[in-house]
Design a protein around this motif. Structure first.
Motif, PDB file in Angstrom:
ATOM      1  N   UNK A 101      25.003  15.358 -16.395  1.00 31.69           N
ATOM      2  CA  UNK A 101      24.634  16.756 -16.606  1.00 31.69           C
ATOM      3  C   UNK A 101      24.426  17.094 -18.084  1.00 31.69           C
ATOM      4  N   UNK A 102      25.343  16.729 -18.996  1.00 29.93           N
ATOM      5  CA  UNK A 102      25.137  17.107 -20.406  1.00 29.93           C
ATOM      6  C   UNK A 102      23.981  16.380 -21.082  1.00 29.93           C
ATOM      7  N   UNK A 103      23.485  15.319 -20.477  1.00 25.39           N
ATOM      8  CA  UNK A 103      22.345  14.610 -21.071  1.00 25.39           C
ATOM      9  C   UNK A 103      21.050  15.420 -20.923  1.00 25.39           C
ATOM     10  N   UNK A 104      21.106  16.479 -20.144  1.00 25.25           N
ATOM     11  CA  UNK A 104      19.992  17.427 -20.111  1.00 25.25           C
ATOM     12  C   UNK A 104      19.873  18.127 -21.461  1.00 25.25           C
ATOM     13  N   UNK A 105      21.019  18.262 -22.154  1.00 23.19           N
ATOM     14  CA  UNK A 105      21.020  18.878 -23.487  1.00 23.19           C
ATOM     15  C   UNK A 105      20.961  17.828 -24.594  1.00 23.19           C
ATOM     16  N   UNK A 106      21.613  16.689 -24.362  1.00 24.45           N
ATOM     17  CA  UNK A 106      21.599  15.625 -25.375  1.00 24.45           C
ATOM     18  C   UNK A 106      20.219  15.017 -25.549  1.00 24.45           C
ATOM     19  N   UNK A 107      19.582  14.659 -24.410  1.00 27.89           N
ATOM     20  CA  UNK A 107      18.317  13.919 -24.441  1.00 27.89           C
ATOM     21  C   UNK A 107      17.158  14.661 -23.791  1.00 27.89           C
ATOM     22  N   UNK A 108      17.443  15.846 -23.250  1.00 29.44           N
ATOM     23  CA  UNK A 108      16.372  16.586 -22.582  1.00 29.44           C
ATOM     24  C   UNK A 108      15.919  15.961 -21.275  1.00 29.44           C
ATOM     25  N   UNK A 109      16.829  15.240 -20.595  1.00 27.36           N
ATOM     26  CA  UNK A 109      16.468  14.613 -19.326  1.00 27.36           C
ATOM     27  C   UNK A 109      16.392  15.667 -18.224  1.00 27.36           C
ATOM     28  N   UNK A 110      15.775  15.286 -17.124  1.00 32.78           N
ATOM     29  CA  UNK A 110      15.725  16.106 -15.914  1.00 32.78           C
ATOM     30  C   UNK A 110      16.437  15.341 -14.807  1.00 32.78           C
ATOM     31  N   UNK A 111      17.292  16.032 -14.071  1.00 31.03           N
ATOM     32  CA  UNK A 111      17.984  15.420 -12.935  1.00 31.03           C
ATOM     33  C   UNK A 111      17.383  15.968 -11.649  1.00 31.03           C
ATOM     34  N   UNK A 112      17.037  15.065 -10.738  1.00 36.15           N
ATOM     35  CA  UNK A 112      16.409  15.478  -9.484  1.00 36.15           C
ATOM     36  C   UNK A 112      17.014  14.726  -8.301  1.00 36.15           C
ATOM     37  N   UNK A 113      16.917  15.318  -7.121  1.00 37.05           N
ATOM     38  CA  UNK A 113      17.375  14.660  -5.896  1.00 37.05           C
ATOM     39  C   UNK A 113      16.195  14.205  -5.052  1.00 37.05           C
ATOM     40  N   UNK A 114      15.003  14.203  -5.660  1.00 33.92           N
ATOM     41  CA  UNK A 114      13.797  13.749  -4.970  1.00 33.92           C
ATOM     42  C   UNK A 114      13.149  12.628  -5.762  1.00 33.92           C
ATOM     43  N   UNK A 115      12.853  11.531  -5.082  1.00 32.84           N
ATOM     44  CA  UNK A 115      12.199  10.391  -5.721  1.00 32.84           C
ATOM     45  C   UNK A 115      10.688  10.589  -5.760  1.00 32.84           C
ATOM     46  N   UNK A 116      10.089  10.198  -6.864  1.00 31.83           N
ATOM     47  CA  UNK A 116       8.641  10.103  -6.921  1.00 31.83           C
ATOM     48  C   UNK A 116       8.263   8.995  -7.903  1.00 31.83           C
ATOM     49  N   UNK A 117       6.991   8.883  -8.227  1.00 33.43           N
ATOM     50  CA  UNK A 117       6.514   7.747  -9.024  1.00 33.43           C
ATOM     51  C   UNK A 117       7.049   7.703 -10.446  1.00 33.43           C
ATOM     52  N   UNK A 118       7.452   8.849 -10.986  1.00 29.62           N
ATOM     53  CA  UNK A 118       7.901   8.848 -12.377  1.00 29.62           C
ATOM     54  C   UNK A 118       9.406   9.028 -12.538  1.00 29.62           C
ATOM     55  N   UNK A 119      10.164   8.905 -11.432  1.00 26.59           N
ATOM     56  CA  UNK A 119      11.617   9.022 -11.544  1.00 26.59           C
ATOM     57  C   UNK A 119      12.266   7.672 -11.835  1.00 26.59           C
TER      58      UNK A 119
END
Length: 216
Positions: A101-119
């Protein structure tokens, strides 16, 4: 992160908390690193004047897990990665959500519960699973080596399952009950654990060293 969570994070930043070292999950705040977060009791009192319903949790086992996992995550996660984490109730997957969760602020990542080609897949495989895999390779007469999937990170690769269970049991988070491993590899590993301290970590480090120094 939803709008309410963004407002909470903004408030924490305003009172001097470094939100790169706290996790906001299910309306609770888990401190990842007490020193680096600068989340003092005085700041907690200020925060609770506006958000009395949000519990601030100072868990030693959780901080221990965060320190161990951070050494892996920093080498596997890149800025603005889109990371898939299963939303099932297995303790290890819940931990992944809280840890990352905090890596959304550290690295600007996005967390998702859906898979797609760029996850990128966050695999919940923990230290004990790696050790069991190595023992099974040995029993079957195959080369003992690491098998990593493409576009996959392993944040828990150096975190023991006992730590995960100790942490989840210290919370009120709903989760599924762990399943016992019952096979020859598990029996061998259980025997080794009784006689060799930190045997799983020792095995993991040895296999990684052999992989890194393999002669082609």
């Amino acid at each position: 992160m939803n709008d309410k969570e963004r407002i909470i994070i903004k408030k924490l930043n305003k009172i001097g908390v470094d939100t790169r070292y706290i996790s906001l999950y299910n309306n609770k705040i888990y401190i990842n690193n007490l020193k680096f977060s600068k989340f003092s009791r005085n700041k907690e009192e200020k925060f609770h004047k506006e958000y009395p319903e949000i519990e601030v949790i100072r868990s030693k086992i959780f901080q221990k897990i965060c320190i161990k996992a951070s050494r892996t995550i920093k080498n596997q996660v890149k800025p603005r990665d889109k990371i898939y984490i299963s939303d099932d109730l297995a303790p290890e997957n819940i931990l992944l959500h809280v840890l990352l969760e905090p890596y959304q602020r550290k690295y600007g990542i996005t967390i998702t519960s859906k898979k797609d080609n760029d996850t990128i897949n966050a695999n919940p495989k923990y230290l004990d699973k790696f050790a069991l895999e190595y023992i099974n390779l040995m029993i079957s007469g195959n080369k003992i080596t690491n098998h990593y999937e493409e576009n996959t990170i392993y944040p828990l690769m150096h975190v023991s399952y006992q730590w995960i269970i100790d942490w989840i049991n210290s919370t009120d988070i709903q989760h599924t009950q762990p399943q016992q491993e019952n096979d020859t590899a598990a029996d061998i590993l259980n025997f080794l654990e009784k006689h060799i301290p930190n045997v799983n970590e020792s095995i993991k480090q040895s296999v990684t060293y052999l992989d890194d120094n393999a002669i082609e």
